[in-house]
Enzyme design. Structure first.
Site, short mmCIF file in Angstrom:
data_model
loop_
_atom_site.label_atom_id
_atom_site.label_comp_id
_atom_site.label_asym_id
_atom_site.label_seq_id
_atom_site.Cartn_x
_atom_site.Cartn_y
_atom_site.Cartn_z
N CYS A 61 34.57 45.31 -21.07
CA CYS A 61 35.35 46.49 -21.49
C CYS A 61 35.58 47.34 -20.25
CB CYS A 61 34.59 47.28 -22.55
SG CYS A 61 35.35 48.87 -22.97
N CYS A 172 42.83 46.33 -20.08
CA CYS A 172 42.01 46.46 -21.27
C CYS A 172 41.85 45.07 -21.87
CB CYS A 172 42.65 47.40 -22.29
SG CYS A 172 41.77 47.49 -23.87
#
Length: 254
Positions: A61, A172
């Protein structure tokens, strides 16, 4: 759910390893939370992994890496903790126009870690930053290739392409699941970079360095959710085409 895109790369490269994947579904999306909130969640989850005897911790992440990786390494010295960063360096090498578009969450784009990455790896490129928080929500809902997804992708990419961006960086881990809509907008040739495979290779290197690669056996992956586990099971099957054992994260870590 974004980490699933990286989990697939880890499974391909390290098929013998035993993996424990926590989806922090009770607290997502991270991208619009404060850095302090994300750091607190990252510390809680890292403590859980340590309590289970993890030999390494992977953070697939970008927002959590930016907010917490340095603090986690200080909190758990000697434990390999692998973070992820947008592929700005290869993008700066590939661009011919000198313009790179980075698609990410607001938290990643506003972080000091991302600013340092740009200064270090792309000092001569013009980097256009496009926050796309809606994309995370779409993927979390299981919407990957719908009219709403295409409209959102078109809105985000149009200003980047209008300014001559000729390389796109997916900052992302949710965003690789929107490849169909992205390709429909930019065509087959424009480079779209993500870093799951490089992340998996770095994890492999760190395990090899400490001599803890699993030499034999069949790998296994268990999924845990801080929220309701049922949607996690369905999303894992839809996004990865696999059936995983799924359970609930212990309440002390939720």
């Amino acid at each position: 759910m974004g980490g699933f895109s990286v989990l697939a790369d880890i499974q391909r490269l390290l098929p013998r390893e035993r993996l424990l994947y926590v989806a922090d579904t009770a607290h997502v999306p991270y991208g619009e939370k404060t850095p302090q909130y994300v750091l607190a969640r990252a510390c809680r989850l890292a403590d859980f992994f340590v309590s289970r005897g993890a030999k390494a911790i992977a953070i697939p992440c970008n927002t959590a890496t930016a907010a917490a990786v340095a603090q986690l390494r200080a909190r758990h010295p000697g434990l390999p903790i692998i973070g992820i960063e947008p592929a700005v360096k290869p993008a700066a090498t590939l661009t011919r126009s000198g313009v790179v578009g980075v698609l990410a969450t607001s938290g990643t784009l506003a972080s000091a870690r991302f600013a340092a990455l740009m200064a270090r790896e792309a000092p001569n490129a013009r980097v256009l930053m496009q926050p796309c928080p809606e994309w995370v929500t779409l993927v979390e809902r299981g919407e990957l290739d719908t009219p709403a997804v295409q409209a959102s992708v078109d809105r985000a990419l149009t200003p980047l392409l209008a300014q001559s961006a000729d390389v796109l960086v997916l900052g992302c881990t949710h965003f690789p699941f929107l490849q169909a809509a992205l390709r429909r907008r930019v065509g087959p040739d424009l480079p779209i970079l993500e870093t799951g495979a490089a992340f998996a290779r770095q994890l492999q290197r760190r395990l090899a360095e400490q001599g803890t690669l699993r030499p034999s056996g069949i790998g296994r992956c268990v999924l845990l959710a801080s929220g309701d586990p049922a949607p996690l099971r369905a999303h894992a099957r839809a996004l990865l085409g696999q059936a995983f054992p799924v359970g609930a994260l212990p309440a002390d870590y939720c």
